[in-house]
Design an enzyme around this catalytic site. Structure first.
Site, mmCIF file in Angstrom:
data_model
loop_
_atom_site.group_PDB
_atom_site.id
_atom_site.type_symbol
_atom_site.label_atom_id
_atom_site.label_comp_id
_atom_site.label_asym_id
_atom_site.label_seq_id
_atom_site.Cartn_x
_atom_site.Cartn_y
_atom_site.Cartn_z
ATOM 1 N N ALA A 107 0.872 -1.176 0.000
ATOM 2 C CA ALA A 107 0.000 0.000 0.000
ATOM 3 C C ALA A 107 0.906 1.223 0.000
ATOM 4 O O ALA A 107 2.065 1.158 0.431
ATOM 5 C CB ALA A 107 -0.895 -0.027 1.231
ATOM 6 N N GLY B 126 0.606 -5.046 0.998
ATOM 7 C CA GLY B 126 -0.587 -5.122 0.150
ATOM 8 C C GLY B 126 -0.323 -5.804 -1.186
ATOM 9 O O GLY B 126 -1.239 -6.373 -1.779
ATOM 10 N N GLU C 171 -0.511 -9.423 -0.459
ATOM 11 C CA GLU C 171 -1.937 -9.719 -0.235
ATOM 12 C C GLU C 171 -2.702 -9.778 -1.557
ATOM 13 O O GLU C 171 -3.610 -10.590 -1.732
ATOM 14 C CB GLU C 171 -2.536 -8.660 0.695
ATOM 15 C CG GLU C 171 -1.904 -8.688 2.078
ATOM 16 C CD GLU C 171 -2.417 -7.581 2.980
ATOM 17 O OE1 GLU C 171 -3.471 -7.781 3.599
ATOM 18 O OE2 GLU C 171 -1.766 -6.516 3.067
ATOM 19 N N GLU D 166 4.217 -5.483 7.389
ATOM 20 C CA GLU D 166 3.380 -4.457 8.026
ATOM 21 C C GLU D 166 3.718 -4.208 9.494
ATOM 22 O O GLU D 166 3.677 -3.066 9.956
ATOM 23 C CB GLU D 166 1.891 -4.840 7.911
ATOM 24 C CG GLU D 166 1.277 -4.529 6.545
ATOM 25 C CD GLU D 166 1.348 -5.690 5.561
ATOM 26 O OE1 GLU D 166 2.199 -6.586 5.737
ATOM 27 O OE2 GLU D 166 0.534 -5.693 4.614
HETATM 28 N N1 CO8 Z 1 4.615 3.188 -0.641
HETATM 29 C C1 CO8 Z 1 5.058 4.356 -1.158
HETATM 30 N N2 CO8 Z 1 6.248 4.499 -1.805
HETATM 31 C C2 CO8 Z 1 6.997 3.404 -1.937
HETATM 32 C C3 CO8 Z 1 6.598 2.149 -1.438
HETATM 33 C C4 CO8 Z 1 5.346 2.065 -0.762
HETATM 34 N N3 CO8 Z 1 4.867 0.919 -0.268
HETATM 35 N N4 CO8 Z 1 7.575 1.249 -1.718
HETATM 36 C C5 CO8 Z 1 8.531 1.912 -2.393
HETATM 37 N N5 CO8 Z 1 8.200 3.216 -2.520
HETATM 38 C C6 CO8 Z 1 8.962 4.279 -3.187
HETATM 39 C C7 CO8 Z 1 10.163 4.677 -2.366
HETATM 40 O O1 CO8 Z 1 9.812 5.619 -1.359
HETATM 41 C C8 CO8 Z 1 11.041 5.282 -3.430
HETATM 42 O O2 CO8 Z 1 10.596 6.603 -3.713
HETATM 43 P P1 CO8 Z 1 11.677 7.789 -3.933
HETATM 44 O O3 CO8 Z 1 12.420 7.380 -5.208
HETATM 45 O O4 CO8 Z 1 10.840 8.991 -4.093
HETATM 46 O O5 CO8 Z 1 12.571 7.778 -2.733
HETATM 47 C C9 CO8 Z 1 10.755 4.425 -4.660
HETATM 48 O O6 CO8 Z 1 9.527 3.779 -4.396
HETATM 49 C C10 CO8 Z 1 11.808 3.362 -4.911
HETATM 50 O O7 CO8 Z 1 11.973 2.609 -3.713
HETATM 51 P P2 CO8 Z 1 13.371 2.416 -2.974
HETATM 52 O O8 CO8 Z 1 14.317 3.512 -3.331
HETATM 53 O O9 CO8 Z 1 13.094 2.194 -1.526
HETATM 54 O O10 CO8 Z 1 13.859 1.073 -3.696
HETATM 55 P P3 CO8 Z 1 14.856 -0.014 -3.070
HETATM 56 O O11 CO8 Z 1 15.185 -0.941 -4.189
HETATM 57 O O12 CO8 Z 1 15.962 0.613 -2.329
HETATM 58 O O13 CO8 Z 1 13.981 -0.819 -1.972
HETATM 59 C C11 CO8 Z 1 11.995 -1.932 -1.194
HETATM 60 C C12 CO8 Z 1 12.864 -1.567 -2.423
HETATM 61 C C13 CO8 Z 1 12.755 -2.888 -0.301
HETATM 62 C C14 CO8 Z 1 10.745 -2.645 -1.752
HETATM 63 C C15 CO8 Z 1 11.613 -0.653 -0.423
HETATM 64 O O14 CO8 Z 1 11.120 0.309 -1.347
HETATM 65 C C16 CO8 Z 1 10.570 -0.878 0.630
HETATM 66 O O15 CO8 Z 1 10.869 -1.396 1.683
HETATM 67 N N6 CO8 Z 1 9.296 -0.465 0.359
HETATM 68 C C17 CO8 Z 1 8.238 -0.553 1.297
HETATM 69 C C18 CO8 Z 1 7.759 -2.000 1.439
HETATM 70 C C19 CO8 Z 1 6.662 -2.099 2.478
HETATM 71 O O16 CO8 Z 1 6.877 -1.867 3.658
HETATM 72 N N7 CO8 Z 1 5.439 -2.475 2.036
HETATM 73 C C20 CO8 Z 1 4.314 -2.613 2.903
HETATM 74 C C21 CO8 Z 1 3.546 -1.338 2.982
HETATM 75 S S1 CO8 Z 1 2.237 -1.404 4.154
HETATM 76 C C22 CO8 Z 1 1.003 -2.260 3.365
HETATM 77 O O17 CO8 Z 1 1.169 -2.701 2.255
HETATM 78 C C23 CO8 Z 1 -0.258 -2.416 4.121
HETATM 79 C C24 CO8 Z 1 -1.332 -3.113 3.317
HETATM 80 C C25 CO8 Z 1 -2.655 -3.108 4.066
HETATM 81 C C26 CO8 Z 1 -3.261 -1.720 4.028
HETATM 82 C C27 CO8 Z 1 -4.616 -1.716 4.603
HETATM 83 C C28 CO8 Z 1 -5.355 -0.386 4.309
HETATM 84 C C29 CO8 Z 1 -5.375 0.623 5.365
#
Ligand code: CO8
Length: 259
Positions: free
Chosen positions: A65, A110, A113, A133
């Site tokens: 998400a 997400g 999921e 999460e």
């Molecule tokens: N949301 C928003 N932006 C994101 C997300 C995300 N989930 N994942 C990556 N991005 C963005 C980064 O901020 C980055 O943006 P910018 O270039 O502006 O800095 C860009 O994408 C590229 O990402 P990275 O530079 O971080 O790329 P890396 O290769 O270094 O790392 C990762 C890749 C490991 C995937 C890393 O991006 C990461 O950890 N992302 C987040 C993963 C995460 O925690 N996902 C779970 C989110 S919570 C969720 O999904 C809850 C679902 C249920 C919701 C229920 C509704 C309320």
């Protein structure tokens, strides 16, 4: 037509791509809404017999998400957004045509999921899956706590949800989280081949089979068997059943019409 999702129909297969590669295809509210609309479009189109769901770019299926949106949520909006996503994911799980997730990279939170809501999961050898999460102070809110336990059992579900680590593609295949792993450059060809094969099968039989598996898996065995035999009986009244049997006996490929 959509801002964050693209759809492409090739023969009897629709490919739906979540296309926000700059944020690794993170699911914001608009993307979830567009995803629901794209599936509604695929449902209405009788020419479409199978759907492939994948992520734009070469790094991610869906990295979760959108954390920018999540970070601003209140108890009221959090519940609403969780329900909005759950409803769209349920629409995918109950989709009357098979849905294959082509997991071309990160499938986290997400995104994992979302893959769980698809009927079949094929992953690239570069894919990484997980439910991180709890490291953000939330829990999987798009059905992940419910589908993970049903797919893998409580032991692995507790580990994936509570530890929150990512697993590589090979480990995901070993534990049954994905059906198959293929080299990254063969992912789309492999999934398209599977989708094309599914598209030659009877649409009414596929629809009934999806309903039997989905509804039956939440029922006691005996009730599930009643559902199965009822659907079986219904299929005996279809043109597809007559065509399938006739084609076998006449030693020719069937030509199913979905009637
Ligand atoms: N949301 C928003 N932006 C994101 C997300 C995300 N989930 N994942 C990556 N991005 C963005 C980064 O901020 C980055 O943006 P910018 O270039 O502006 O800095 C860009 O994408 C590229 O990402 P990275 O530079 O971080 O790329 P890396 O290769 O270094 O790392 C990762 C890749 C490991 C995937 C890393 O991006 C990461 O950890 N992302 C987040 C993963 C995460 O925690 N996902 C779970 C989110 S919570 C969720 O999904 C809850 C679902 C249920 C919701 C229920 C509704 C309320």
């Amino acid at each position: 037509m959509y801002e964050n999702v693209t759809t492409r129909v090739h023969g009897a297969v629709m490919t739906i791509t979540i296309d926000r590669p700059k944020v690794l295809n993170a699911l914001n509210g608009q993307t979830i809404e567009e995803l629901g609309q794209a599936f509604a479009e695929a449902k209405k189109n009788d020419a479409v017999r199978c759907v492939i769901l994948t992520g734009g770019g070469d790094k991610a299926f869906v990295a979760g998400a959108d954390i920018n949106e999540l970070s601003k949520m209140t108890p009221i909006s959090g519940k609403f957004v969780s329900e909005q996503g759950q409803n769209v994911f349920l629409q995918i799980e109950r989709f009357p045509k098979p849905v294959i997730a082509a997991i071309n990279g990160f499938a986290l939170g997400g995104g994992c999921e979302l893959a769980l809501a698809c009927h079949i999961r094929i992953a690239s050898d570069k894919a990484q899956l997980g439910l991180p999460e709890v490291s953000l102070g939330i829990l999987p809110g798009y059905g992940g706590t419910q589908r993970m336990v049903r797919l893998l059992g409580k032991g692995k579900a507790f580990e994936l949800v509570c530890v929150g680590d990512r697993v590589g593609a090979a480990e995901a295949e070993r534990i049954g989280l994905v059906n198959r792993v293929v080299p990254a450059d063969q992912l789309i060809a492999t999934v398209e081949e599977m989708a094309k094969k599914i598209a030659t099968r009877s649409p009414v039989a596929l629809r009934a089979a999806i309903e039997a598996i989905n509804s039956g898996s939440d029922m006691p065995l005996e009730e599930g068997q009643v559902l199965e035999s009822t659907l079986f009986g219904l299929l005996c009244a279809t043109e597809d059943m007559k065509e399938g049997m006739a084609a076998f006996l006449e030693k020719r490929p069937p030509n199913f019409t979905g009637k």
